[in-house]
Each structure stands twice: as C-alpha cells, then as structure tokens.
Design a protein around this motif. Structure first.
Motif, short mmCIF file in Angstrom:
data_model
loop_
_atom_site.label_atom_id
_atom_site.label_comp_id
_atom_site.label_asym_id
_atom_site.label_seq_id
_atom_site.Cartn_x
_atom_site.Cartn_y
_atom_site.Cartn_z
N ARG A 324 33.63 85.59 118.54
CA ARG A 324 33.38 85.02 119.88
C ARG A 324 33.99 85.93 120.93
N LYS A 325 33.31 86.05 122.06
CA LYS A 325 33.78 86.89 123.15
C LYS A 325 34.14 86.05 124.37
N PHE A 326 35.04 86.57 125.18
CA PHE A 326 35.53 85.86 126.36
C PHE A 326 35.55 86.80 127.57
N TYR A 327 35.46 86.18 128.76
CA TYR A 327 35.65 86.95 129.98
C TYR A 327 37.12 87.33 130.12
N GLU A 328 37.37 88.35 130.90
CA GLU A 328 38.75 88.67 131.24
C GLU A 328 39.30 87.55 132.13
N HIS A 329 40.50 87.11 131.86
CA HIS A 329 41.16 86.02 132.60
C HIS A 329 40.41 84.69 132.44
N GLU A 330 39.75 84.49 131.33
CA GLU A 330 39.03 83.22 131.11
C GLU A 330 39.98 82.13 130.60
N VAL A 331 39.72 80.91 131.04
CA VAL A 331 40.39 79.72 130.51
C VAL A 331 39.31 78.68 130.22
N VAL A 332 39.63 77.70 129.39
CA VAL A 332 38.67 76.64 129.05
C VAL A 332 39.29 75.29 129.33
N LYS A 333 38.48 74.37 129.84
CA LYS A 333 38.97 73.03 130.18
C LYS A 333 39.14 72.21 128.91
N THR A 334 40.26 71.51 128.82
CA THR A 334 40.50 70.60 127.70
C THR A 334 40.51 69.17 128.20
N SER A 335 40.67 68.24 127.28
CA SER A 335 40.84 66.83 127.65
C SER A 335 42.28 66.41 127.47
N GLN A 336 43.18 67.36 127.60
CA GLN A 336 44.61 67.09 127.48
C GLN A 336 45.18 66.82 128.88
#
Length: 465
Positions: A324-336
């Motif tokens: 899997r690849k990601f953007y630089e400075h990427e974050v992902v939303k959680t349900s925490q």
C-alpha cells in the motif's frame, strides 16, 4: 398537518390516523356514529381496527411529510455508520476470532476493548444550551384539557404543493424540526434567539389559521408556556447546569462527576475550541505527536480543563498491505474519540482533505504542520475506506464554516510513496496469513507501530474476506 391546514371550525379532525393521536377514542366513535346516522358511512365503517396502544408522538412528525427545502444534507450522516452496515458480516467474523483469544490474556482483552471504542463523544452543553433544551422539553409537554399535545401540529412545515397558499401568506416559515436542527448545530447564541424562533412559529400559525380554531388556541398556549418556562430557566444559576442537563445526578451514594462546557480553553498563549486541529503528546513515541481534532471542551469540578478529540493515525500506526502507498504527510481518520487534559496539547496543526491539499494551504497557518487526509481507518477490522464527503468527518458545530487558502500558482500533482513500514513484512509471509496486530503501548495513545501483511492477488481491501 394541522399547523398548516386552515381550520374554520372549533373542532377539526385530520384525515390520517397519526393526526388522531391526541383525540379520545369515545369522541372519535361518537363522530363516526353521527356520520353513519347521516348515511355518509356504513355500519362496517364505524368499527375501528385494534392496533394496540399508540406510541408517543415522534419528534420528527408524521411519516411521509416532506423535509423542508433547507434541510437537505443538514445532518450529513456519518459515513462510518454506513460502512458499519455494509461490513456487518465481516465484523462478526472478526469479533468471533477475537473471542477465541486466551481467556488468561487480560491485557489483550483490555487492548481490544480500548481499540473498539467508537461513536461521537457525548455532548456537553453550556448553561445557555441547557436552558434552551429545558424550555423545549417543557413546551413538548404542554397539553390542552383533552390531553392533546399542543406541539403535535407544529412539528414540520407543510408540503408546498399541497398548501401553496401557506408560502404566499407566510414569508418566513419555521417549524419545530427547523428549531431542533438549529439547537443541534449550536446556532443559538442566546436564549432570546431561541425564543424569537418559537414566537415566529406561533405567530405564523395564528396568522394562517382562523381566530378561535384549535391551532390558533394552541399557538397562544405555547406562547404563554414559553414565557413561563424561559423566565424560570433564566432565574437559575449557571452552577446548576454542570453535567449538561441541569439536574443533579447521583449513584450509590456518590454524586456523579459533573462537567461544564467551555466555548474555548486558553493554553500556552493559544485558544483551543471545537474544530481546532492539534498535536497531543504521544506517550508511545514523543517524536510523533498524535494528530487530532477537538470535538468537546469542558471543565471538571476540580477546575481541570479537558478536551475530547478524534484521533488521526499516521500510516506507520496502521495495519495495511505491505504494498500500500501513502501520500507524504498523510493521516487517516479513525473512530477513536478520547479525552485528554489540556496540558497534553503540544500545539496546533492542520488537516486538509486531499482534494484541497493539492491546490494550496490555509491562510494564516504560519509554520504549523499541515497533513493530508483521504481515507478512514477502522482500527478493529484494519480496513481503509476513501472518504466521500469531508463535511461528514468534522464536528457538527463547524460544518457550516470554511477556511480560505493561499492557492499555489499551479495545482500540485500528489505523489504516493511506499509504506514506511513495508520492511516489517516477515520473509515467510503468505497471502493466507491472518491479519497481524499493531504493537500497542500506553492506553491513551496510538499504537507504537502498525504492521503489514501480504495482500491477496486482485484484492484492494485491507480486511479478511
């Protein structure tokens, strides 16, 4: 609805069962007998079917009533709930697998429960908001001498096609569901603003309906009740509203800890409020503060300031396919959604939806770190989903707000890079291996490090199929 059905007599009977909720059964049967004696209906038509006891009136009004035009998209239902429904079978399978863990592994169970936390945080209201809600509750209990709830006919606006004359006569239409949405979105800045909307609703009903009709009389009664309730609520001290409800709660002889909502919190020369993006101390890795958005701000009885935030994970804190690849400075939303003391806040940052991230940066952001977000991440299922609408990801209170950007001269092409933890894939990994677990540390912090697995050929999801 009766609010918008012009009545020329003292007694009006609506044609639908829902609108007969507040009418006593013997009155209805009496009217039916009169119609039978006049030859309008048959004996068979006078017999009422037994549907059992009627439920309490729905705050949303009768089924089938069209939503007012300005309500489309107001609720912005969270996509997380939709995803939950679509993946219900997969969730059961994963939870069943977790249930087979060693019963002696108490630490593992605690970790699983902590990661399973979901849902928006409970709302903490300001004293002003508590007063408004208490007044609304009081109005909903207002009845006439026959036990009819006077607000029943004020729930929703009429169908414009069925009652076009209403919109010609009433220039500013408003009903209870419009008022409730304004309460939910915290649009009222004072009790007086709320009172003005209720008065407008009642005055509209008085203008459209004839003097002496039931709707006209209900409007007058609601206005009288509004005055009494508002006067009583305004006389109360703010300290009575700790906990968000204005009522002292207790359990097993000990008073429940009460909170009082704050509009903002001052910390290290900065003001923090709902909607702000922040860095929070990460006990598992001080070099990578937790990226989060503030949902609630409050003070406890000891005077300690708190925030409730939604965590955003960095790629290396998730479990994902090794390719899997990601953007630089990427974050992902959680349900925490977690509580933190304000002292745990390191400072402000910013998260942009990927569609805007390529076009510029927020004005006045200074040297704050800016992250890009494209997906949600389910920490239990280890599953990614692209976000459809960014508005569904942010607190209700700031969904109507926007920010200006300093646009780039030319829109950037965003590149994706290999996973920063791809090297963690075991050399003997196979496509049939179970999903690995992230390495957990302190309870109130993201994982120390995530994990990677070998994706099945042709699969574009990160979960067990």
């Amino acid at each position: 609805m009766l609010l918008h059905w012009r009545c020329d007599t003292q007694e009006c009977f609506a044609p639908r069962v829902y609108e007969l909720t507040g009418v006593k059964q013997n009155v209805l049967e009496s009217e039916l007998r009169k119609l039978k004696n006049q030859g309008i209906i048959s004996e068979q038509d006078t017999k009422l079917p037994d549907f059992g006891p009627l439920p309490p009136p729905s705050p949303a009004g009768p089924q089938g009533t069209p939503e007012p035009e300005d309500s489309a998209g107001d609720d912005d239902d969270d996509e997380e709930e939709e995803e939950d429904n679509k993946r219900r079978t997969r969730r059961k399978r994963i939870l069943k697998r977790e249930a087979t863990l060693d019963d002696d592994d108490e630490g593992g169970k605690k970790e699983t429960e902590q990661r399973r936390k979901r849902g928006r945080p409970p709302r903490v209201d300001t004293p002003m908001e508590c007063r408004i809600k208490n007044i609304m509750k009081g109005l909903r209990k207002c009845k006439d001498e026959d036990g009819h709830l006077r607000v029943n006919d004020f729930e929703k606006l009429p169908d414009a096609k069925q009652y076009p004359d209403y919109y010609e006569e009433i220039k500013i239409p408003i009903a209870l569901d419009n008022i409730r949405k304004r309460i939910k979105r915290r649009e009222y800045k004072s009790v007086e603003q709320f009172e003005a909307d209720v008065r407008l609703m009642c005055e509209n009903a008085k203008k459209y309906n004839d003097d002496g009709s039931r709707i006209f009389n209900d409007a007058i009664a609601i206005l009288d009740e509004l005055g009494s309730l508002a006067e009583a609520e305004k006389a109360r001290n703010d300290s009575e509203f700790r906990g968000g409800g204005g009522e002292l709660r207790s359990g097993q002889g000990k008073e429940k800890q009460m909170k009082i909502s704050l509009k903002s919190i001052q910390h290290n020369g900065e003001s923090y409020a709902t909607g702000d993006w922040v860095h929070i101390v990460n006990a598992n890795d001080l070099s990578k503060p937790t990226v989060a958005q503030i949902y609630r701000t409050w003070e406890d009885p000891e005077g300690q300031k708190w925030i409730n935030v939604c965590w955003y994970y960095r790629p290396e804190q998730t479990v994902h396919a090794h390719d899997r690849k990601f953007y630089e400075h990427e974050v992902v939303k959680t349900s925490q959604y977690r509580d933190h003391q304000i002292e745990e806040v390191v400072g402000k940052c910013f998260v942009m939806f990927f569609t805007r991230y390529s076009r510029g940066r927020p004005k006045g952001i200074g040297h704050r770190q800016v992250y890009v977000c494209e997906s949600r991440y389910n920490v239990v299922e280890k599953h990614f989903n692209k976000i459809k609408t960014w508005k569904s990801c942010i607190p209700d209170e700031v969904r109507g707000q926007d920010y200006e950007i300093d646009a780039f001269e030319k829109q950037e092409t965003l590149r994706k890079f290999p996973s920063p933890i791809a090297h963690l894939l075991p050399p003997n990994a196979t496509e049939d291996d179970p999903l690995p677990d992230a390495k957990m540390g302190a309870d109130n912090a993201p994982p120390i490090v995530g994990a990677v697995f070998k994706r099945r050929k042709g699969s574009n999801v990160c979960s067990i199929l």
